[in-house]
Scaffold this motif. Structure first.
Motif, PDB file in Angstrom:
ATOM      1  N   TYR A 177       0.846  -1.192   0.000  1.00 15.34           N
ATOM      2  CA  TYR A 177       0.000   0.000   0.000  1.00 15.34           C
ATOM      3  C   TYR A 177       0.885   1.247   0.000  1.00 15.34           C
ATOM      4  O   TYR A 177       2.067   1.189   0.314  1.00 15.34           O
ATOM      5  CB  TYR A 177      -0.929   0.038   1.228  1.00 15.34           C
ATOM      6  N   CYS A 209       0.292   5.652   1.004  1.00 14.35           N
ATOM      7  CA  CYS A 209      -0.655   6.615   1.584  1.00 14.35           C
ATOM      8  C   CYS A 209      -0.240   8.049   1.307  1.00 14.35           C
ATOM      9  O   CYS A 209       0.915   8.329   1.019  1.00 14.35           O
ATOM     10  CB  CYS A 209      -0.719   6.448   3.109  1.00 14.35           C
ATOM     11  N   TRP A 218      -5.522   9.661   1.932  1.00 10.69           N
ATOM     12  CA  TRP A 218      -5.618   8.862   0.707  1.00 10.69           C
ATOM     13  C   TRP A 218      -4.850   7.571   0.910  1.00 10.69           C
ATOM     14  O   TRP A 218      -3.828   7.551   1.605  1.00 10.69           O
ATOM     15  CB  TRP A 218      -5.033   9.658  -0.455  1.00 10.69           C
ATOM     16  N   LEU A 250      -3.902   3.774  -1.367  1.00 12.20           N
ATOM     17  CA  LEU A 250      -4.007   2.824  -2.473  1.00 12.20           C
ATOM     18  C   LEU A 250      -3.334   1.557  -1.982  1.00 12.20           C
ATOM     19  O   LEU A 250      -2.149   1.582  -1.610  1.00 12.20           O
ATOM     20  CB  LEU A 250      -3.313   3.342  -3.736  1.00 12.20           C
ATOM     21  N   GLN A 277      -7.609  -4.034  -5.849  1.00 14.04           N
ATOM     22  CA  GLN A 277      -7.177  -2.685  -5.458  1.00 14.04           C
ATOM     23  C   GLN A 277      -8.205  -2.096  -4.487  1.00 14.04           C
ATOM     24  O   GLN A 277      -9.403  -2.187  -4.716  1.00 14.04           O
ATOM     25  CB  GLN A 277      -7.064  -1.817  -6.711  1.00 14.04           C
ATOM     26  N   ASP A 292      -9.036   1.278  -1.467  1.00 17.98           N
ATOM     27  CA  ASP A 292      -8.724   2.657  -1.115  1.00 17.98           C
ATOM     28  C   ASP A 292      -8.954   2.879   0.381  1.00 17.98           C
ATOM     29  O   ASP A 292      -9.091   1.920   1.152  1.00 17.98           O
ATOM     30  CB  ASP A 292      -9.521   3.640  -1.980  1.00 17.98           C
ATOM     31  N   LEU A 293      -9.040   4.114   0.786  1.00 20.65           N
ATOM     32  CA  LEU A 293      -9.183   4.478   2.195  1.00 20.65           C
ATOM     33  C   LEU A 293     -10.403   3.818   2.850  1.00 20.65           C
ATOM     34  O   LEU A 293     -10.359   3.422   4.017  1.00 20.65           O
ATOM     35  CB  LEU A 293      -9.269   6.004   2.324  1.00 20.65           C
ATOM     36  N   SER A 294     -11.468   3.652   2.092  1.00 21.50           N
ATOM     37  CA  SER A 294     -12.696   3.076   2.656  1.00 21.50           C
ATOM     38  C   SER A 294     -12.530   1.610   3.059  1.00 21.50           C
ATOM     39  O   SER A 294     -13.323   1.090   3.840  1.00 21.50           O
ATOM     40  CB  SER A 294     -13.865   3.234   1.685  1.00 21.50           C
ATOM     41  N   TYR A 295     -11.512   0.945   2.561  1.00 19.83           N
ATOM     42  CA  TYR A 295     -11.242  -0.442   2.963  1.00 19.83           C
ATOM     43  C   TYR A 295     -10.927  -0.505   4.461  1.00 19.83           C
ATOM     44  O   TYR A 295     -11.395  -1.404   5.164  1.00 19.83           O
ATOM     45  CB  TYR A 295     -10.079  -0.996   2.139  1.00 19.83           C
TER      46      TYR A 295
END
Length: 141
Positions: free
Chosen positions: A46, A48, A61, A63, A71, A73-76
């Protein structure tokens, strides 16, 4: 180990590369989260982007890559959040500054003219110090 992709920190309106990975401390407490190896330049799986606002460190942010090469993002990690106050982080962030003095293709070992160290306690910036590496580098030549 190959030189690693640096995380980004926005500080005083300027974009900087980090030699520190503040999310690691958070991930130690999240055994259910497993990022996967994506490339030799990103062993952690990852990357950030961070920002310091009102002397507080925010994750803004992310990834990352998880099982199945998916893939995320932050919501994971933080559902329904656009930014997250990094209250888990206590330690120093290292920001290399200036021209590169010596390139070392290993982790975050390359040496730059200066290093800025930002010290945090529970996500709050408590001090900063700058080190000039030019004199030390001249002595080692």
């Amino acid at each position: 180990m190959t030189a690693q992709i640096r995380e980004i920190l926005i500080y005083k309106g300027k974009r900087n590369g980090l030699y520190t990975e503040p999310l690691k401390e958070y991930l130690k407490k999240r055994e259910n989260v497993k990022f996967i190896f994506k490339s030799t330049a990103m062993w952690r799986g990852y990357v950030c982007k961070w920002e310091i606002k009102n002397n507080k460190l925010y994750l803004i942010w992310l990834l990352g890559f998880i099982e199945g090469n998916k893939q995320v993002d932050l919501s994971y990690l933080f559902p329904n959040k656009k930014e997250v106050f990094a209250d888990w982080y206590t330690g120093e962030l290292q920001i290399p500054l200036g021209e590169i003095l010596k390139r070392i293709n290993l982790g975050y070992e390359s040496k730059y003219e200066k290093d800025l160290f930002l010290k945090f306690k529970d996500g709050v910036l408590i001090s900063e110090r700058e080190i000039d590496n030019r004199e030390e580098f001249k002595k080692k030549k």
